[in-house]
Design an enzyme around this catalytic site. Structure first.
Site, PDB file in Angstrom:
ATOM      1  N   CYS A  16      14.128  11.360   6.097  1.00 18.69           N
ATOM      2  CA  CYS A  16      13.948  11.039   7.519  1.00 18.69           C
ATOM      3  C   CYS A  16      15.230  11.222   8.314  1.00 18.69           C
ATOM      4  CB  CYS A  16      13.421   9.625   7.661  1.00 18.69           C
ATOM      5  SG  CYS A  16      14.426   8.459   6.766  1.00 18.69           S
ATOM      6  N   LYS A  52       0.885  -1.175   0.000  1.00 16.34           N
ATOM      7  CA  LYS A  52       0.000   0.000   0.000  1.00 16.34           C
ATOM      8  C   LYS A  52       0.919   1.220   0.000  1.00 16.34           C
ATOM      9  CE  LYS A  52      -1.749   3.035   2.157  1.00 16.34           C
ATOM     10  NZ  LYS A  52      -1.536   4.417   1.607  1.00 16.34           N
ATOM     11  N   GLU A 106       9.823   2.268  10.398  1.00 19.09           N
ATOM     12  CA  GLU A 106      10.843   3.276  10.093  1.00 19.09           C
ATOM     13  C   GLU A 106      10.150   4.632  10.165  1.00 19.09           C
ATOM     14  OE1 GLU A 106      13.957   2.791   9.729  1.00 19.09           O
ATOM     15  OE2 GLU A 106      13.953   0.619   9.592  1.00 19.09           O
ATOM     16  N   GLU A 165       9.700  17.213  14.209  1.00 22.39           N
ATOM     17  CA  GLU A 165      10.133  16.979  12.840  1.00 22.39           C
ATOM     18  C   GLU A 165       9.370  17.919  11.911  1.00 22.39           C
ATOM     19  OE1 GLU A 165       8.940  13.365  10.715  1.00 22.39           O
ATOM     20  OE2 GLU A 165      11.047  13.101  10.187  1.00 22.39           O
TER      21      GLU A 165
HETATM   22  P1  NAD Z   1       2.431   9.114   6.923  1.00 26.86           P
HETATM   23  O1  NAD Z   1       2.653   8.462   8.227  1.00 26.86           O
HETATM   24  O2  NAD Z   1       1.429  10.176   6.807  1.00 26.86           O
HETATM   25  O3  NAD Z   1       2.020   8.036   5.813  1.00 26.86           O
HETATM   26  C1  NAD Z   1       2.814   6.916   5.514  1.00 26.86           C
HETATM   27  C2  NAD Z   1       1.955   5.804   4.960  1.00 26.86           C
HETATM   28  O4  NAD Z   1       1.068   5.360   5.981  1.00 26.86           O
HETATM   29  C3  NAD Z   1       1.067   6.204   3.781  1.00 26.86           C
HETATM   30  O5  NAD Z   1       1.029   5.140   2.868  1.00 26.86           O
HETATM   31  C4  NAD Z   1      -0.284   6.403   4.433  1.00 26.86           C
HETATM   32  O6  NAD Z   1      -1.351   6.208   3.560  1.00 26.86           O
HETATM   33  C5  NAD Z   1      -0.254   5.325   5.494  1.00 26.86           C
HETATM   34  N1  NAD Z   1      -1.162   5.552   6.627  1.00 26.86           N
HETATM   35  C6  NAD Z   1      -1.613   6.733   7.124  1.00 26.86           C
HETATM   36  N2  NAD Z   1      -2.435   6.510   8.166  1.00 26.86           N
HETATM   37  C7  NAD Z   1      -2.496   5.169   8.341  1.00 26.86           C
HETATM   38  C8  NAD Z   1      -3.175   4.324   9.256  1.00 26.86           C
HETATM   39  N3  NAD Z   1      -3.972   4.830  10.202  1.00 26.86           N
HETATM   40  N4  NAD Z   1      -3.014   2.991   9.157  1.00 26.86           N
HETATM   41  C9  NAD Z   1      -2.213   2.460   8.198  1.00 26.86           C
HETATM   42  N5  NAD Z   1      -1.555   3.217   7.299  1.00 26.86           N
HETATM   43  C10 NAD Z   1      -1.682   4.551   7.365  1.00 26.86           C
HETATM   44  O7  NAD Z   1       3.880   9.612   6.475  1.00 26.86           O
HETATM   45  P2  NAD Z   1       4.256  10.497   5.218  1.00 26.86           P
HETATM   46  O8  NAD Z   1       3.782  11.887   5.486  1.00 26.86           O
HETATM   47  O9  NAD Z   1       3.848   9.793   3.983  1.00 26.86           O
HETATM   48  O10 NAD Z   1       5.859  10.458   5.264  1.00 26.86           O
HETATM   49  C11 NAD Z   1       6.618  11.339   6.010  1.00 26.86           C
HETATM   50  C12 NAD Z   1       7.104  10.695   7.281  1.00 26.86           C
HETATM   51  O11 NAD Z   1       7.806   9.486   6.998  1.00 26.86           O
HETATM   52  C13 NAD Z   1       8.092  11.545   8.034  1.00 26.86           C
HETATM   53  O12 NAD Z   1       7.763  11.552   9.407  1.00 26.86           O
HETATM   54  C14 NAD Z   1       9.412  10.846   7.840  1.00 26.86           C
HETATM   55  O13 NAD Z   1      10.368  11.085   8.812  1.00 26.86           O
HETATM   56  C15 NAD Z   1       9.010   9.439   7.765  1.00 26.86           C
HETATM   57  N6  NAD Z   1      10.031   8.652   7.066  1.00 26.86           N
HETATM   58  C16 NAD Z   1      10.801   7.755   7.773  1.00 26.86           C
HETATM   59  C17 NAD Z   1      11.793   7.030   7.149  1.00 26.86           C
HETATM   60  C18 NAD Z   1      12.638   6.050   7.901  1.00 26.86           C
HETATM   61  O14 NAD Z   1      13.198   5.173   7.271  1.00 26.86           O
HETATM   62  N7  NAD Z   1      12.762   6.124   9.202  1.00 26.86           N
HETATM   63  C19 NAD Z   1      12.012   7.188   5.803  1.00 26.86           C
HETATM   64  C20 NAD Z   1      11.230   8.098   5.106  1.00 26.86           C
HETATM   65  C21 NAD Z   1      10.226   8.809   5.754  1.00 26.86           C
END
Ligand code: NAD
Length: 490
Positions: A290, A181, A256, A394
């Site tokens: 990230c 997803k 992550e 962040e």
């Molecule tokens: P997000 O948490 O909004 O969304 C990530 C994914 O989760 C999307 O596919 C979204 O549709 C899904 N999602 C959202 N709510 C959900 C729920 N209730 N249940 C299941 N899935 C759900 O994150 P984003 O805005 O897409 O990405 C940015 C964030 O990702 C930042 O905080 C960044 O630091 C983090 N990030 C971490 C890493 C790492 O490896 N540690 C790498 C890249 C990004």
């Protein structure tokens, strides 16, 4: 189903099917989600808004495929992954353009960071898998490492291809089957992956793609009793929610999450180099990384010099159309995210930090066609209090906080003072001192005096930056269960 339009910025990439059980098929729902170009704000694609019923179907397919897939030899599975990597490599430039259009990463960086490394890593899986002891003798026991089962793969938008390929590479190599997803903000490269999965000839049900929102499709996958594991990249707040829901069925999770990483510049460091590399790291992908080093910790006495160097480096950024090869800073990935980042900048100003460069107003001099894009000026604050909101939350945008410290002890305390623990850096001309500080940082990775990413080293976070590790053998282990077999059969 077309791969990537040759001219994705002229046409709209419409995907009206999900990929389940080896077939492109319509979603159970009629909803669609528009995908926007980061630099233009115009619709560039459309994807199905999948439903919980789609998720159920995909999980059933993955469950059904698991026994056969996990029984194949690892070499067989990795052979298919190598073919997938080769297919992606042939389309690398299309993929880079697509991700640049979707996410806003400057095209040269897209080629270097978004596309080439994950394909290379997938191609390198053969060697990693070969070195694995999938079974070993421990005294009277035979210890087996077996695939955990069906894995839900839920990813973010900032490095969309890298996250999907990294997770499915490790999962499929170990014998797990997957339901992917991707982020609804940058989902198009995941369709390109599914096209190739179909072409390469993976058995039906081994790889499934269901697009949609997190609350609808994501939560269903996390809650599903037939999903054995969730591997997730995204924000810490979503990670918490996933952890809570996954706990109800005692699922394994690999998370992550976010970061607020510190770049600790000690008083004996090569200041110019530390700032040059530190800024480049913080502003890569417009700060949507990230591991970005968003807190620069400097000795208080060096503040004026640091501020001059930081200002000079930020003024060099060419903000503009990410498809233009001379652009060094592109837009953010979505309008909502741009607005959030600008709010953070306003808050920093209100909190009394010194604005060294940038600000909340839109950048000036953008090229024609970019007026509707999600641009934010590269911004640096100085004399930021270590407990200020801009220094602890962040932001995930092109915003740096310079934080002064009195001595090494205080620098370490500030570096460790957030809820996060993903990455960090130390700069010093004294190796003993640099190592001492590196060991005291409570983070999953530390770079000393600048370094290159090592794809065989573990990648992941301490504290609320996550659970588990990706990459190399560590990534494979996330998808393996341990079984101890004793006694005599027969
Ligand atoms: P997000 O948490 O909004 O969304 C990530 C994914 O989760 C999307 O596919 C979204 O549709 C899904 N999602 C959202 N709510 C959900 C729920 N209730 N249940 C299941 N899935 C759900 O994150 P984003 O805005 O897409 O990405 C940015 C964030 O990702 C930042 O905080 C960044 O630091 C983090 N990030 C971490 C890493 C790492 O490896 N540690 C790498 C890249 C990004």
């Amino acid at each position: 189903v077309a791969l990537v339009d040759d001219d994705v910025d002229l046409g709209i990439d419409v995907r009206d099917r999900i990929y389940v059980n080896g077939r492109w098929q319509p979603s159970a729902g009629a909803g669609q989600i528009d995908v926007y170009g980061a630099a233009t704000g115009r619709v560039i694609g459309r994807i199905p808004a999948g439903t919980a019923a789609d998720a159920d179907l995909a999980v059933a397919a993955a469950r059904e495929a698991f026994d056969g897939w996990s029984a194949r030899s690892a070499a067989d599975r990795v052979g298919l992954l190598s073919a997938l990597a080769a297919g992606l490599d042939q389309r690398a430039s299309d993929l880079a353009r697509l991700i640049t259009t979707e996410v806003g990463t400057p095209i040269k960086l897209s080629e270097m960071l978004q596309v080439a490394p994950p394909i290379r890593n997938m191609a390198g899986l053969a060697a990693v898998v070969e070195s694995q002891p999938f079974s070993e003798r421990v005294g009277e026991s035979l210890v087996l490492r077996e695939p955990v089962g069906v894995a839900a793969v839920i990813t973010a938008w900032n490095y969309p291809l890298q996250q999907v390929l990294g997770k499915i590479g490790s999962a499929l190599a170990t014998g797990c089957t997957v339901v992917v997803k991707p982020s609804e903000i940058a989902p198009l490269s995941a369709f390109a992956v599914a096209d190739l999965v179909d072409e390469v000839g993976f058995p039906p049900g081994v790889f499934n793609l269901v697009t949609g929102t997190g609350p609808e499709v994501g939560e269903r996958l996390v809650a599903h009793p037939d999903v054995d594991m969730v591997t997730f990249t995204g924000s810490t707040s979503t990670g918490r929610r996933i952890g809570e829901i996954a706990a109800r069925t005692v699922k394994r999770t690999a998370l992550e999450l976010g970061g607020k990483s510190a770049n600790v510049i000690l008083d004996d460091a090569d200041l110019e180099q530390a700032i040059k590399v530190g800024i480049a790291n913080c502003f890569t992908n417009a700060g949507q990384t990230c591991t970005a080093l968003t807190r620069m910790l400097v000795p208080v006495g060096l503040l004026p010099e640091v501020e001059d160097l930081v200002r000079a480096r930020l003024e060099r950024y060419r903000v503009g159309d990410p498809l233009d090869r001379t652009t060094t800073l592109g837009p953010l990935a979505s309008a909502a995210h741009r607005d959030r980042v600008r709010d953070h900048i306003r808050r920093g100003i209100a909190e009394g930090a010194t604005l060294v460069s940038g600000g909340a107003e839109p950048p000036e001099g953008l090229p024609d066609g970019c007026a509707g894009g999600y641009f934010v000026r590269p911004t640096a604050f100085s004399r930021v209090r270590a407990d200020a909101a801009i220094a602890t939350e962040e932001i995930f945008g092109p915003v740096l906080s310079v934080i002064p410290y009195e001595n090494e002890e205080e620098a370490v305390a500030i570096a460790n003072s957030t809820i996060y623990g993903l990455a960090g850096a130390v700069w010093s001309n004294d190796p003993t001192r640099a190592n001492r500080v590196a060991r005291r940082l409570r983070t999953g990775a530390v770079d000393i005096n600048g370094s290159f990413f090592n794809p065989l080293a573990p990648f992941g976070g301490y504290k609320q930056s996550g659970v588990g590790r990706e990459m190399g053998t560590y990534g494979l282990h996330e998808f393996l269960e341990l079984k101890a077999v004793q006694g005599h059969a027969g």
